[in-house]
Design an enzyme around this catalytic site. Structure first.
Site, PDB file in Angstrom:
ATOM      1  N   ARG A  45       9.785 -65.114  82.639  1.00  0.00           N
ATOM      2  CA  ARG A  45       8.329 -65.225  82.524  1.00  0.00           C
ATOM      3  C   ARG A  45       7.747 -66.102  83.624  1.00  0.00           C
ATOM      4  O   ARG A  45       6.568 -66.419  83.598  1.00  0.00           O
ATOM      5  CB  ARG A  45       7.969 -65.891  81.180  1.00  0.00           C
ATOM      6  CG  ARG A  45       8.598 -65.303  79.974  1.00  0.00           C
ATOM      7  CD  ARG A  45       8.536 -66.302  78.825  1.00  0.00           C
ATOM      8  NE  ARG A  45       7.352 -66.130  77.997  1.00  0.00           N
ATOM      9  CZ  ARG A  45       6.492 -67.081  77.691  1.00  0.00           C
ATOM     10  NH1 ARG A  45       6.648 -68.285  78.162  1.00  0.00           N
ATOM     11  NH2 ARG A  45       5.484 -66.847  76.907  1.00  0.00           N
ATOM     12  N   CYS A  70      -9.710 -58.061  79.152  1.00  0.00           N
ATOM     13  CA  CYS A  70      -9.015 -58.993  78.259  1.00  0.00           C
ATOM     14  C   CYS A  70      -8.014 -58.187  77.447  1.00  0.00           C
ATOM     15  O   CYS A  70      -8.401 -57.232  76.781  1.00  0.00           O
ATOM     16  CB  CYS A  70      -9.993 -59.674  77.307  1.00  0.00           C
ATOM     17  SG  CYS A  70      -9.180 -60.535  75.948  1.00  0.00           S
ATOM     18  N   CYS A  73      -8.780 -58.069  73.490  1.00  0.00           N
ATOM     19  CA  CYS A  73      -9.968 -57.424  72.921  1.00  0.00           C
ATOM     20  C   CYS A  73      -9.606 -56.057  72.328  1.00  0.00           C
ATOM     21  O   CYS A  73      -8.695 -55.382  72.816  1.00  0.00           O
ATOM     22  CB  CYS A  73     -11.054 -57.273  73.995  1.00  0.00           C
ATOM     23  SG  CYS A  73     -12.090 -58.747  74.200  1.00  0.00           S
ATOM     24  N   HIS A 133     -14.464 -61.735  71.479  1.00  0.00           N
ATOM     25  CA  HIS A 133     -13.952 -62.535  72.587  1.00  0.00           C
ATOM     26  C   HIS A 133     -14.657 -63.889  72.666  1.00  0.00           C
ATOM     27  O   HIS A 133     -14.090 -64.879  73.126  1.00  0.00           O
ATOM     28  CB  HIS A 133     -14.173 -61.754  73.889  1.00  0.00           C
ATOM     29  CG  HIS A 133     -13.526 -62.353  75.086  1.00  0.00           C
ATOM     30  ND1 HIS A 133     -12.214 -62.099  75.436  1.00  0.00           N
ATOM     31  CD2 HIS A 133     -14.012 -63.218  76.025  1.00  0.00           C
ATOM     32  CE1 HIS A 133     -11.928 -62.770  76.535  1.00  0.00           C
ATOM     33  NE2 HIS A 133     -12.989 -63.459  76.921  1.00  0.00           N
ATOM     34  N   ASN A 173      -2.450 -72.888  71.038  1.00  0.00           N
ATOM     35  CA  ASN A 173      -2.805 -73.700  72.194  1.00  0.00           C
ATOM     36  C   ASN A 173      -4.233 -73.340  72.535  1.00  0.00           C
ATOM     37  O   ASN A 173      -4.529 -72.174  72.776  1.00  0.00           O
ATOM     38  CB  ASN A 173      -1.922 -73.370  73.397  1.00  0.00           C
ATOM     39  CG  ASN A 173      -0.457 -73.626  73.113  1.00  0.00           C
ATOM     40  OD1 ASN A 173      -0.104 -74.513  72.347  1.00  0.00           O
ATOM     41  ND2 ASN A 173       0.408 -72.841  73.715  1.00  0.00           N
ATOM     42  N   GLY A 179      -3.180 -75.118  78.967  1.00  0.00           N
ATOM     43  CA  GLY A 179      -2.522 -73.988  79.603  1.00  0.00           C
ATOM     44  C   GLY A 179      -3.024 -72.611  79.228  1.00  0.00           C
ATOM     45  O   GLY A 179      -2.381 -71.617  79.548  1.00  0.00           O
ATOM     46  N   SER A 181      -6.056 -69.945  79.624  1.00  0.00           N
ATOM     47  CA  SER A 181      -7.344 -69.703  80.271  1.00  0.00           C
ATOM     48  C   SER A 181      -8.078 -68.507  79.672  1.00  0.00           C
ATOM     49  O   SER A 181      -9.235 -68.289  79.964  1.00  0.00           O
ATOM     50  CB  SER A 181      -7.171 -69.524  81.781  1.00  0.00           C
ATOM     51  OG  SER A 181      -6.336 -68.423  82.038  1.00  0.00           O
ATOM     52  N   HIS A 184     -10.196 -65.798  74.416  1.00  0.00           N
ATOM     53  CA  HIS A 184     -10.180 -64.950  73.208  1.00  0.00           C
ATOM     54  C   HIS A 184      -9.409 -65.693  72.105  1.00  0.00           C
ATOM     55  O   HIS A 184      -8.270 -66.104  72.319  1.00  0.00           O
ATOM     56  CB  HIS A 184      -9.521 -63.600  73.513  1.00  0.00           C
ATOM     57  CG  HIS A 184      -9.802 -62.586  72.454  1.00  0.00           C
ATOM     58  ND1 HIS A 184     -10.515 -61.441  72.675  1.00  0.00           N
ATOM     59  CD2 HIS A 184      -9.493 -62.579  71.133  1.00  0.00           C
ATOM     60  CE1 HIS A 184     -10.630 -60.760  71.540  1.00  0.00           C
ATOM     61  NE2 HIS A 184     -10.011 -61.436  70.591  1.00  0.00           N
ATOM     62  N   HIS A 186      -7.014 -66.894  69.570  1.00  0.00           N
ATOM     63  CA  HIS A 186      -5.703 -66.392  69.142  1.00  0.00           C
ATOM     64  C   HIS A 186      -4.701 -67.526  69.038  1.00  0.00           C
ATOM     65  O   HIS A 186      -4.881 -68.585  69.636  1.00  0.00           O
ATOM     66  CB  HIS A 186      -5.180 -65.364  70.139  1.00  0.00           C
ATOM     67  CG  HIS A 186      -4.768 -65.960  71.460  1.00  0.00           C
ATOM     68  ND1 HIS A 186      -5.679 -66.350  72.416  1.00  0.00           N
ATOM     69  CD2 HIS A 186      -3.547 -66.278  71.960  1.00  0.00           C
ATOM     70  CE1 HIS A 186      -5.038 -66.852  73.452  1.00  0.00           C
ATOM     71  NE2 HIS A 186      -3.731 -66.838  73.211  1.00  0.00           N
ATOM     72  N   GLN A 188      -0.148 -68.157  68.254  1.00  0.00           N
ATOM     73  CA  GLN A 188       1.146 -67.523  68.488  1.00  0.00           C
ATOM     74  C   GLN A 188       2.135 -67.897  67.396  1.00  0.00           C
ATOM     75  O   GLN A 188       1.947 -68.882  66.684  1.00  0.00           O
ATOM     76  CB  GLN A 188       1.703 -67.950  69.849  1.00  0.00           C
ATOM     77  CG  GLN A 188       0.837 -67.533  71.019  1.00  0.00           C
ATOM     78  CD  GLN A 188       1.525 -67.828  72.337  1.00  0.00           C
ATOM     79  OE1 GLN A 188       2.598 -67.301  72.622  1.00  0.00           O
ATOM     80  NE2 GLN A 188       0.928 -68.686  73.135  1.00  0.00           N
ATOM     81  N   GLU A 202      11.687 -84.247  61.087  1.00  0.00           N
ATOM     82  CA  GLU A 202      10.876 -84.427  59.874  1.00  0.00           C
ATOM     83  C   GLU A 202      11.641 -84.017  58.621  1.00  0.00           C
ATOM     84  O   GLU A 202      11.511 -84.651  57.566  1.00  0.00           O
ATOM     85  CB  GLU A 202       9.566 -83.633  59.993  1.00  0.00           C
ATOM     86  CG  GLU A 202       8.586 -84.230  60.992  1.00  0.00           C
ATOM     87  CD  GLU A 202       7.190 -83.619  60.896  1.00  0.00           C
ATOM     88  OE1 GLU A 202       6.926 -82.825  59.975  1.00  0.00           O
ATOM     89  OE2 GLU A 202       6.356 -83.945  61.760  1.00  0.00           O
ATOM     90  N   HIS A 301       3.606 -77.363  60.453  1.00  0.00           N
ATOM     91  CA  HIS A 301       4.949 -77.892  60.224  1.00  0.00           C
ATOM     92  C   HIS A 301       5.452 -77.385  58.878  1.00  0.00           C
ATOM     93  O   HIS A 301       4.935 -77.768  57.836  1.00  0.00           O
ATOM     94  CB  HIS A 301       4.937 -79.424  60.285  1.00  0.00           C
ATOM     95  CG  HIS A 301       4.960 -79.933  61.692  1.00  0.00           C
ATOM     96  ND1 HIS A 301       5.050 -81.263  62.026  1.00  0.00           N
ATOM     97  CD2 HIS A 301       4.932 -79.257  62.876  1.00  0.00           C
ATOM     98  CE1 HIS A 301       5.057 -81.382  63.346  1.00  0.00           C
ATOM     99  NE2 HIS A 301       4.977 -80.190  63.878  1.00  0.00           N
ATOM    100  N   HIS A 316       2.383 -79.208  56.335  1.00  0.00           N
ATOM    101  CA  HIS A 316       1.120 -79.745  56.836  1.00  0.00           C
ATOM    102  C   HIS A 316       0.797 -79.145  58.200  1.00  0.00           C
ATOM    103  O   HIS A 316       1.656 -78.554  58.850  1.00  0.00           O
ATOM    104  CB  HIS A 316       1.172 -81.279  56.927  1.00  0.00           C
ATOM    105  CG  HIS A 316       2.295 -81.792  57.770  1.00  0.00           C
ATOM    106  ND1 HIS A 316       3.597 -81.852  57.328  1.00  0.00           N
ATOM    107  CD2 HIS A 316       2.325 -82.269  59.043  1.00  0.00           C
ATOM    108  CE1 HIS A 316       4.378 -82.346  58.278  1.00  0.00           C
ATOM    109  NE2 HIS A 316       3.628 -82.600  59.331  1.00  0.00           N
ATOM    110  N   LYS A 330      -5.044 -87.379  78.191  1.00  0.00           N
ATOM    111  CA  LYS A 330      -3.902 -88.237  77.921  1.00  0.00           C
ATOM    112  C   LYS A 330      -2.724 -87.655  78.700  1.00  0.00           C
ATOM    113  O   LYS A 330      -2.280 -86.543  78.429  1.00  0.00           O
ATOM    114  CB  LYS A 330      -3.589 -88.239  76.420  1.00  0.00           C
ATOM    115  CG  LYS A 330      -2.191 -88.746  76.053  1.00  0.00           C
ATOM    116  CD  LYS A 330      -2.034 -90.219  76.278  1.00  0.00           C
ATOM    117  CE  LYS A 330      -0.624 -90.688  75.899  1.00  0.00           C
ATOM    118  NZ  LYS A 330      -0.356 -92.051  76.350  1.00  0.00           N
ATOM    119  N   GLU A 336       6.366 -91.680  77.571  1.00  0.00           N
ATOM    120  CA  GLU A 336       6.470 -90.464  76.762  1.00  0.00           C
ATOM    121  C   GLU A 336       7.542 -89.514  77.293  1.00  0.00           C
ATOM    122  O   GLU A 336       8.442 -89.104  76.547  1.00  0.00           O
ATOM    123  CB  GLU A 336       5.119 -89.745  76.708  1.00  0.00           C
ATOM    124  CG  GLU A 336       4.012 -90.560  76.030  1.00  0.00           C
ATOM    125  CD  GLU A 336       3.293 -91.527  76.948  1.00  0.00           C
ATOM    126  OE1 GLU A 336       3.579 -91.494  78.165  1.00  0.00           O
ATOM    127  OE2 GLU A 336       2.461 -92.322  76.472  1.00  0.00           O
TER     128      GLU A 336
HETATM  129 ZN   LIG Z   1       4.678 -82.923  60.988  1.00  0.00          ZN
HETATM  130 ZN   LIG Z   2     -10.984 -60.700  74.486  1.00  0.00          ZN
END
Ligand SMILES: [Zn+2]
Ligand SMILES: [Zn+2]
Length: 372
Positions: A45, A70, A73, A133, A173, A179, A181, A184, A186, A188, A202, A301, A316, A330, A336
């Site tokens: 990818r 898109c 759509c 969209h 996201n 990341g 752009s 629309h 959605h 994953q 956890e 989670h 949660h 941040k 980190e």
């Molecule tokens: Zn958690």
């Molecule tokens: Zn769209």
């Protein structure tokens, strides 16, 4: 450059088979013996074009409801030629360029010495929240958000039942700074043959707490938040949202049912309604904060689906927003990335106070609403 070409899981031209097998097309999981976790190598990818812009002031120009190029759509063709139906609600499809898949290569070159690898098996899916969209999760109605929660329930059940799937990671996201752009709306789903590291940690913490105290750790966290009260954002009969005492990101929040369930699949009809209400509430507060479409990583989670019991695990939703102010990200840096522990420059109590004072009507709607 087209909207398709900028999209985060945008595939490169060419077939998956050739991409997976060819030189530089490594697609497998590799064990990290020091962190004791799997790393997915999905180099097939890696040619995703990315314009690489940073946080920029986006003009608040309204988006069209439909965009011809898109590939989320309704009615549009996707990269391998499949065409989206004229969907009018939620639409789920298998990711055209998955990081894990049922047909991931199994004939892998054996690594040398201490190294281990294995096939990147599982399923990767995309969940379109709306045919529009122009909208976002924050702008959907509570009923529409509830329908999404039901969809997530079905996906968790269906994917979790597959023999090769040991965990179902449902996430969104949102925003260029994380990341994505294509606006629309959605999310994953990565249904993987391994349990993601944060979930595994956890699960262990919850099980140990259960063994030691016969109590659910997350319920005690909620009790602690209620006893203090300053970081609670919203609450109804069965659901609650709060900035956790130990927040790592400035505007980090948790949204959860009050009663313990290992996954979203076990929530009752009324719990689902309550959860949708609290989710809508925090999404609107986020957008209202700076009157912009608030970027975040949202993640469910949930207990693994590997046949273990996950005692004391409490489903949660976590929000990890990357912004500290409208133009300040941040950055994950020395502590980190280098050390693996977070350094937060903000006070969870202060940030919770900012969220608590936000109106609960979305600013875009408030601007249109007549004066009372
Ligand atoms: Zn958690
Ligand atoms: Zn769209």
């Amino acid at each position: 450059m087209s909207a398709i070409a900028q999209y985060s899981f945008d595939p490169t031209p060419g077939s998956r088979a050739s991409a997976a097998g060819g030189a530089g097309g490594t697609w497998e999981e590799r064990w990290h013996p020091l962190r004791e976790e799997w790393v997915i190598i999905a180099a097939h990818r890696n040619e995703r074009p990315w314009t690489g812009d940073t946080v920029s002031r986006q003009a608040a120009e309204p988006l069209p409801h439909y965009v011809a190029d898109c590939y989320l759509c309704p009615g549009n063709a996707r990269v391998h030629g499949d065409r989206n139906p004229q969907y009018d609600g939620i639409f789920v499809f298998d990711n055209d360029l998955p990081c894990v898949a049922a047909d991931a290569p199994v004939a892998l070159p054996p690594p040398t010495g201490v190294f281990r690898n294995r096939a990147a098996r599982g399923r990767a899916r995309v969940v379109c929240y709306s045919p529009l969209h122009s909208t976002t999760l924050a702008e959907l109605s509570v009923d529409q958000i509830r329908a999404l929660l039901e969809c997530w329930q079905e996906q968790y059940r269906e994917l979790g039942a597959l023999p090769e799937v040991n965990h179902v990671l449902i996430f969104e996201n949102k925003g260029k700074v994380v990341g994505v752009s294509n606006p629309h709306p959605h999310g994953q789903i990565y249904a993987t043959n391994f349990v993601f590291k944060t979930i595994a940690v956890e699960v262990d913490a919850a099980a140990r707490y259960w063994r030691d105290h016969r109590r659910v750790l997350f319920e005690d966290i909620v009790a602690g938040e209620k006893a203090d009260g300053r970081r609670i954002i919203a609450e109804n009969d069965s659901a609650i949202s709060f900035v956790p005492y130990f927040a790592r990101y400035a505007y980090e929040t948790y949204v959860a049912p009050k009663q313990s369930h290992p996954s979203i699949a076990e929530l009752s009809a009324s719990e689902l309604t309550d959860l949708a209400g609290v989710l809508k509430d925090i999404l609107v507060r986020y957008d209202n904060l700076w009157q912009l479409s608030f970027p975040y990583v949202l993640v469910l989670h949930q207990a693994p689906t590997d046949g273990t019991t996950a005692e004391g695990f409490h489903f949660h939703i976590e929000f990890h927003p990357p912004l500290r102010s409208p133009n300040l990200l941040k950055y994950l840096a020395g502590p980190e990335i280098g050390g693996g522990s977070f350094l937060s420059d903000t006070s969870p109590e202060q940030k919770a106070a900012e969220l608590r004072t936000q109106p609960t009507a979305h600013y875009k709607l408030a601007a249109e609403a007549p004066a009372p």
